[in-house]
Design a protein around this motif. Structure first.
Motif, PDB file in Angstrom:
ATOM      1  N   TYR A 186      32.352  33.934  60.496  1.00 50.71           N
ATOM      2  CA  TYR A 186      32.150  32.691  61.246  1.00 50.71           C
ATOM      3  C   TYR A 186      31.114  31.779  60.580  1.00 50.71           C
ATOM      4  O   TYR A 186      31.409  30.660  60.223  1.00 50.71           O
ATOM      5  CB  TYR A 186      31.738  32.987  62.688  1.00 50.71           C
ATOM      6  CG  TYR A 186      31.446  31.732  63.458  1.00 50.71           C
ATOM      7  CD1 TYR A 186      32.473  30.889  63.873  1.00 50.71           C
ATOM      8  CD2 TYR A 186      30.133  31.353  63.750  1.00 50.71           C
ATOM      9  CE1 TYR A 186      32.214  29.712  64.542  1.00 50.71           C
ATOM     10  CE2 TYR A 186      29.864  30.183  64.431  1.00 50.71           C
ATOM     11  CZ  TYR A 186      30.911  29.368  64.827  1.00 50.71           C
ATOM     12  OH  TYR A 186      30.641  28.212  65.473  1.00 50.71           O
ATOM     13  N   PHE A 187      29.892  32.283  60.415  1.00 50.61           N
ATOM     14  CA  PHE A 187      28.809  31.439  59.929  1.00 50.61           C
ATOM     15  C   PHE A 187      29.042  30.976  58.501  1.00 50.61           C
ATOM     16  O   PHE A 187      28.763  29.841  58.168  1.00 50.61           O
ATOM     17  CB  PHE A 187      27.461  32.143  60.067  1.00 50.61           C
ATOM     18  CG  PHE A 187      27.049  32.361  61.488  1.00 50.61           C
ATOM     19  CD1 PHE A 187      27.000  31.305  62.391  1.00 50.61           C
ATOM     20  CD2 PHE A 187      26.708  33.619  61.937  1.00 50.61           C
ATOM     21  CE1 PHE A 187      26.617  31.502  63.705  1.00 50.61           C
ATOM     22  CE2 PHE A 187      26.325  33.827  63.248  1.00 50.61           C
ATOM     23  CZ  PHE A 187      26.291  32.765  64.139  1.00 50.61           C
ATOM     24  N   GLU A 188      29.566  31.866  57.628  1.00 55.92           N
ATOM     25  CA  GLU A 188      29.831  31.453  56.252  1.00 55.92           C
ATOM     26  C   GLU A 188      30.947  30.419  56.187  1.00 55.92           C
ATOM     27  O   GLU A 188      30.877  29.487  55.407  1.00 55.92           O
ATOM     28  CB  GLU A 188      30.191  32.673  55.389  1.00 55.92           C
ATOM     29  CG  GLU A 188      28.993  33.556  55.082  1.00 55.92           C
ATOM     30  CD  GLU A 188      29.373  34.788  54.270  1.00 55.92           C
ATOM     31  OE1 GLU A 188      30.561  34.948  53.894  1.00 55.92           O
ATOM     32  OE2 GLU A 188      28.464  35.601  54.017  1.00 55.92           O
ATOM     33  N   LYS A 189      31.973  30.547  57.020  1.00 61.14           N
ATOM     34  CA  LYS A 189      33.065  29.579  57.038  1.00 61.14           C
ATOM     35  C   LYS A 189      32.604  28.251  57.628  1.00 61.14           C
ATOM     36  O   LYS A 189      33.038  27.188  57.215  1.00 61.14           O
ATOM     37  CB  LYS A 189      34.254  30.127  57.807  1.00 61.14           C
ATOM     38  CG  LYS A 189      34.939  31.246  57.054  1.00 61.14           C
ATOM     39  CD  LYS A 189      36.151  31.759  57.774  1.00 61.14           C
ATOM     40  CE  LYS A 189      36.728  32.876  56.919  1.00 61.14           C
ATOM     41  NZ  LYS A 189      37.885  33.470  57.475  1.00 61.14           N
ATOM     42  N   ALA A 190      31.706  28.308  58.622  1.00 62.56           N
ATOM     43  CA  ALA A 190      31.195  27.075  59.236  1.00 62.56           C
ATOM     44  C   ALA A 190      30.337  26.303  58.240  1.00 62.56           C
ATOM     45  O   ALA A 190      30.293  25.074  58.282  1.00 62.56           O
ATOM     46  CB  ALA A 190      30.367  27.395  60.478  1.00 62.56           C
ATOM     47  N   ALA A 191      29.672  27.012  57.340  1.00 65.54           N
ATOM     48  CA  ALA A 191      28.828  26.348  56.338  1.00 65.54           C
ATOM     49  C   ALA A 191      29.663  25.745  55.217  1.00 65.54           C
ATOM     50  O   ALA A 191      29.228  24.814  54.555  1.00 65.54           O
ATOM     51  CB  ALA A 191      27.829  27.343  55.759  1.00 65.54           C
ATOM     52  N   ALA A 192      30.869  26.258  55.017  1.00 59.52           N
ATOM     53  CA  ALA A 192      31.712  25.779  53.904  1.00 59.52           C
ATOM     54  C   ALA A 192      32.321  24.422  54.139  1.00 59.52           C
ATOM     55  O   ALA A 192      32.290  23.781  55.074  1.00 59.52           O
ATOM     56  CB  ALA A 192      32.829  26.776  53.653  1.00 59.52           C
TER      57      ALA A 192
ATOM     58  N   LEU B 278      29.472  40.854  61.006  1.00 57.02           N
ATOM     59  CA  LEU B 278      30.819  40.270  61.096  1.00 57.02           C
ATOM     60  C   LEU B 278      30.766  38.766  61.336  1.00 57.02           C
ATOM     61  O   LEU B 278      31.545  38.014  60.740  1.00 57.02           O
ATOM     62  CB  LEU B 278      31.620  40.963  62.202  1.00 57.02           C
ATOM     63  CG  LEU B 278      31.999  42.415  61.923  1.00 57.02           C
ATOM     64  CD1 LEU B 278      32.653  43.038  63.162  1.00 57.02           C
ATOM     65  CD2 LEU B 278      32.913  42.521  60.712  1.00 57.02           C
ATOM     66  N   ALA B 279      29.854  38.335  62.191  1.00 56.10           N
ATOM     67  CA  ALA B 279      29.733  36.895  62.454  1.00 56.10           C
ATOM     68  C   ALA B 279      29.311  36.148  61.200  1.00 56.10           C
ATOM     69  O   ALA B 279      29.823  35.055  60.915  1.00 56.10           O
ATOM     70  CB  ALA B 279      28.731  36.648  63.582  1.00 56.10           C
ATOM     71  N   ASN B 280      28.404  36.715  60.441  1.00 52.43           N
ATOM     72  CA  ASN B 280      27.994  36.091  59.181  1.00 52.43           C
ATOM     73  C   ASN B 280      29.164  35.988  58.219  1.00 52.43           C
ATOM     74  O   ASN B 280      29.350  34.973  57.558  1.00 52.43           O
ATOM     75  CB  ASN B 280      26.862  36.872  58.520  1.00 52.43           C
ATOM     76  CG  ASN B 280      25.512  36.322  58.884  1.00 52.43           C
ATOM     77  OD1 ASN B 280      25.367  35.172  59.272  1.00 52.43           O
ATOM     78  ND2 ASN B 280      24.511  37.156  58.766  1.00 52.43           N
ATOM     79  N   LYS B 281      29.935  37.054  58.150  1.00 57.74           N
ATOM     80  CA  LYS B 281      31.032  37.103  57.194  1.00 57.74           C
ATOM     81  C   LYS B 281      32.192  36.188  57.577  1.00 57.74           C
ATOM     82  O   LYS B 281      32.744  35.490  56.737  1.00 57.74           O
ATOM     83  CB  LYS B 281      31.526  38.539  57.060  1.00 57.74           C
ATOM     84  CG  LYS B 281      32.569  38.733  55.991  1.00 57.74           C
ATOM     85  CD  LYS B 281      32.886  40.193  55.808  1.00 57.74           C
ATOM     86  CE  LYS B 281      33.880  40.371  54.666  1.00 57.74           C
ATOM     87  NZ  LYS B 281      34.128  41.765  54.387  1.00 57.74           N
TER      88      LYS B 281
END
Length: 181
Positions: free
Chosen positions: A175-181, A170-173
């Motif tokens: 949080y982390f993916e949005k933070a990288a965008a 869930l964090a990857n989906k």
């Protein structure tokens, strides 16, 4: 977010969680260290970090037990075998190619059983009091004595594995993916 930074943040959180859970739930052993070992092997791509994470978690929890005089945190040569058993679970995690609702519980059960057999074999080998006898019969007695612990371990490891892998997914989906965008 940088992958190494993400894994260091996750690792630090897991070390603190494991140490606190083991110390706070002693002697009931409701702790995430086996699940952390499996998770580390399956998710952390830096092999040094994946091996270090469960060892540091176990060391921090043993240190807390010792410092706060809850129980002996450091109890001799047999402890080295338990640390090695965690490394074996981490190696098992390396073989998990996908984290799915089927593979995570299956690997979690396997991790519990690997740790159970290795840690009880370790207990048998370092049994200076000859508590269980000798030979295959002694080893079997030692394994049988550990069955109540493995039952609790299965439930604990399944729960923590679900929490770790689920939270990570869930964090990857979200949080982390949005933070990288």
């Amino acid at each position: 977010m940088n992958v190494n930074r993400k894994h260091i943040i996750i690792g630090t959180f897991l070390i603190v969680l494991a140490a606190a859970m083991k110390a706070l739930t002693f002697p009931f052993s409701i702790n995430p260290i086996i699940a952390i070992s499996l998770f580390s092997g399956a998710v952390i791509k830096d092999r040094k970090l994946s091996f270090a994470l469960p060892l540091l978690s176990m060391f921090a929890s043993d240190l807390m037990l010792e410092i706060f005089n809850i129980a002996p945190g450091f109890y001799g040569m047999g402890q080295i075998g338990n640390y090695a058993s965690l490394l074996a679970v981490t190696l098992l995690g390396f073989t998990m190619k996908k984290t799915t609702p089927v593979t995570v519980p299956a690997y979690s059960v396997a991790a519990t059983l690997v740790f159970f057999v290795l840690s009880n074999t370790n207990c048998f080998l370092f049994d200076n009091l000859n508590t269980y006898g000798t030979g295959i019969q002694g080893w079997a007695s030692c394994l049988a004595a550990g069955i109540p612990f493995v039952k609790n371990g299965l439930i604990t490891d399944l729960g923590f594995s679900a929490a770790l892998f689920g939270t990570y997914t869930l964090a990857n989906k979200y949080y982390f993916e949005k933070a990288a965008a």
